[in-house]
Design a protein around this motif. Structure first.
Motif, PDB file in Angstrom:
ATOM      1  N   ALA A 154       0.739  -1.093   0.016  1.00 13.52           N
ATOM      2  CA  ALA A 154      -0.141   0.102   0.004  1.00 13.52           C
ATOM      3  C   ALA A 154       0.889   1.289  -0.088  1.00 13.52           C
ATOM      4  O   ALA A 154       1.974   1.113   0.545  1.00 13.52           O
ATOM      5  CB  ALA A 154      -0.902   0.044   1.126  1.00 13.52           C
ATOM      6  N   GLN A 155       0.269   2.283  -0.598  1.00 14.00           N
ATOM      7  CA  GLN A 155       1.224   3.618  -0.625  1.00 14.00           C
ATOM      8  C   GLN A 155       0.119   4.598  -0.338  1.00 14.00           C
ATOM      9  O   GLN A 155      -1.213   4.588  -0.653  1.00 14.00           O
ATOM     10  CB  GLN A 155       1.487   3.843  -2.038  1.00 14.00           C
ATOM     11  CG  GLN A 155       2.417   5.144  -2.301  1.00 14.00           C
ATOM     12  CD  GLN A 155       2.877   5.274  -3.621  1.00 14.00           C
ATOM     13  OE1 GLN A 155       2.443   4.610  -4.296  1.00 14.00           O
ATOM     14  NE2 GLN A 155       3.831   6.207  -3.907  1.00 14.00           N
ATOM     15  N   THR A 190      -7.508   0.794   5.343  1.00 16.93           N
ATOM     16  CA  THR A 190      -7.564   1.430   6.676  1.00 16.93           C
ATOM     17  C   THR A 190      -6.146   1.360   7.562  1.00 16.93           C
ATOM     18  O   THR A 190      -6.142   2.084   8.210  1.00 16.93           O
ATOM     19  CB  THR A 190      -8.848   0.819   7.337  1.00 16.93           C
ATOM     20  OG1 THR A 190     -10.166   1.517   6.328  1.00 16.93           O
ATOM     21  CG2 THR A 190      -9.420   1.874   8.654  1.00 16.93           C
ATOM     22  N   CYS A 191      -5.969   0.005   7.632  1.00 18.32           N
ATOM     23  CA  CYS A 191      -4.712  -0.335   8.374  1.00 18.32           C
ATOM     24  C   CYS A 191      -3.554   0.260   7.933  1.00 18.32           C
ATOM     25  O   CYS A 191      -2.858   0.792   8.864  1.00 18.32           O
ATOM     26  CB  CYS A 191      -4.690  -1.786   8.513  1.00 18.32           C
ATOM     27  SG  CYS A 191      -5.989  -2.550   9.406  1.00 18.32           S
ATOM     28  N   ALA A 192      -3.460   0.497   6.800  1.00 18.43           N
ATOM     29  CA  ALA A 192      -2.338   1.164   6.024  1.00 18.43           C
ATOM     30  C   ALA A 192      -2.171   2.717   6.491  1.00 18.43           C
ATOM     31  O   ALA A 192      -1.144   3.039   6.894  1.00 18.43           O
ATOM     32  CB  ALA A 192      -2.097   0.970   4.548  1.00 18.43           C
ATOM     33  N   LEU A 193      -3.368   3.171   6.345  1.00 20.22           N
ATOM     34  CA  LEU A 193      -3.411   4.832   6.662  1.00 20.22           C
ATOM     35  C   LEU A 193      -3.240   5.049   8.237  1.00 20.22           C
ATOM     36  O   LEU A 193      -2.487   5.869   8.498  1.00 20.22           O
ATOM     37  CB  LEU A 193      -4.911   5.043   6.306  1.00 20.22           C
ATOM     38  CG  LEU A 193      -5.264   6.657   6.799  1.00 20.22           C
ATOM     39  CD1 LEU A 193      -4.546   7.558   6.056  1.00 20.22           C
ATOM     40  CD2 LEU A 193      -6.691   6.649   6.891  1.00 20.22           C
ATOM     41  N   ALA A 194      -3.751   3.943   9.117  1.00 20.75           N
ATOM     42  CA  ALA A 194      -3.789   4.319  10.517  1.00 20.75           C
ATOM     43  C   ALA A 194      -2.062   4.124  10.954  1.00 20.75           C
ATOM     44  O   ALA A 194      -1.884   4.904  11.867  1.00 20.75           O
ATOM     45  CB  ALA A 194      -4.402   3.072  11.192  1.00 20.75           C
ATOM     46  N   PRO A 253      -2.202  -6.557   7.778  1.00 23.77           N
ATOM     47  CA  PRO A 253      -0.719  -5.623   7.831  1.00 23.77           C
ATOM     48  C   PRO A 253      -1.465  -4.312   7.916  1.00 23.77           C
ATOM     49  O   PRO A 253      -2.305  -3.726   7.086  1.00 23.77           O
ATOM     50  CB  PRO A 253      -0.025  -6.309   6.665  1.00 23.77           C
ATOM     51  CG  PRO A 253      -0.941  -6.801   5.858  1.00 23.77           C
ATOM     52  CD  PRO A 253      -2.095  -7.369   6.539  1.00 23.77           C
ATOM     53  N   ALA A 254      -0.073  -3.550   8.412  1.00 18.27           N
ATOM     54  CA  ALA A 254      -0.254  -1.877   8.559  1.00 18.27           C
ATOM     55  C   ALA A 254       0.537  -1.382   7.489  1.00 18.27           C
ATOM     56  O   ALA A 254       1.183  -0.213   7.725  1.00 18.27           O
ATOM     57  CB  ALA A 254      -0.390  -1.401   9.853  1.00 18.27           C
ATOM     58  N   ALA A 255       1.041  -1.927   6.240  1.00 21.58           N
ATOM     59  CA  ALA A 255       2.010  -1.438   5.400  1.00 21.58           C
ATOM     60  C   ALA A 255       1.792  -1.941   4.001  1.00 21.58           C
ATOM     61  O   ALA A 255       1.170  -3.108   4.026  1.00 21.58           O
ATOM     62  CB  ALA A 255       3.320  -1.447   5.776  1.00 21.58           C
TER      63      ALA A 255
END
Length: 255
Positions: A154-155, A190-194, A253-255
């Motif tokens: 994610a970017q 959403t997790c990537a943004l968090a 995952p958050a990335a």
């Protein structure tokens, strides 16, 4: 008969015209050339004594015309130091004026405390709307099992024209394996943004919109959020710390 009818018609027309003439003009009246004011001045014979005198202010030139006790008229510009001083009244001036007018205010009761201002209708509506705000949760079933192969990067970028700092508009582009359902795709974005917002020091975010597409055999999700230092208005608001905990608990995952 025709003469009588013509006479009555003429009388009616005159009455109508006279009524029209008596109609009040609804247009605003022109401003007066001068405005009467009261000016507090020092008494020439007693510098510590203040006297109240009359004055006039020209509405066209801004000049103050003060009627002196001896009957003479003094002129000064309203924006001059003398003009500003003429209308500068201190508490000591008011006490001196009170003594000069021989006013006895000792018998008046003390003013009670001011009543607390009631909220306006707009403030009540905003409070009612804020009470409906709910945290943004990941819409995943209890039986959900995360597959690491589904999440392929994610970017996050700030959109052009958004404000600097934490109050900004950002877009998350998340890549997922083809066939992943929409709720899982949005949870990944959403997790990537968090994670990104937490690194930027933004405690809150609000979802604006999400678009989905297929590119090169992958699902691509584009989600736009606003980041905020203070809790924004909205029915669903993301709290960065809480969302990160939920992402970790659900295996997203958050990335």
């Amino acid at each position: 008969m025709r003469v009588r009818l013509a006479l009555l018609t003429g009388i009616g027309a005159l009455a109508l015209l006279s009524g029209c003439g008596a109609t009040r003009d609804a247009r605003p009246q022109p401003k007066p050339a001068q405005l009467g004011v009261a000016v507090l001045q020092s008494d020439a014979g007693a510098p510590d004594k203040k006297v109240l005198t009359k004055g006039r202010i020209s509405t066209k030139s801004g000049e103050i015309l003060i009627l002196e006790p001896d009957g003479s008229v003094s002129g000064m510009a309203l924006d001059s130091p003398e003009g500003r001083d003429a209308f500068a009244v201190t508490e000591a001036d008011l006490m001196a004026l009170n003594a000069n007018l021989d006013l006895d205010l000792s018998g008046l009761p003390d003013m009670g405390p001011l009543r607390k201002r009631e909220p306006t209708a707009q403030e009540k509506a905003l409070a009612a709307f804020a009470a409906r705000t709910r945290p943004l949760r990941l819409n995943l079933p209890a039986s959900f099992q995360a597959d690491p192969q589904d999440f392929q990067g994610a970017q996050i970028v700030s959109l052009a024209g958004s404000r600097k700092g934490t109050d900004s508009l950002v877009e998350v582009t998340a890549n997922l394996r083809s066939g992943v359902d929409a709720d899982t795709a949005f949870a990944y974005a959403t997790c990537a943004l968090a994670s990104w917002a937490d690194a930027k020091g933004a405690p809150y975010a609000r979802h604006i919109r999400t678009l989905r597409d297929k590119r090169g055999g992958k699902m691509v999700v584009g989600s736009v959020f606003t980041l905020s230092e203070r809790k924004p208005m909205g029915l669903t608001v993301m709290t960065t710390k809480q969302t990160l905990q939920e992402c970790k608990a659900r295996g997203i995952p958050a990335a």
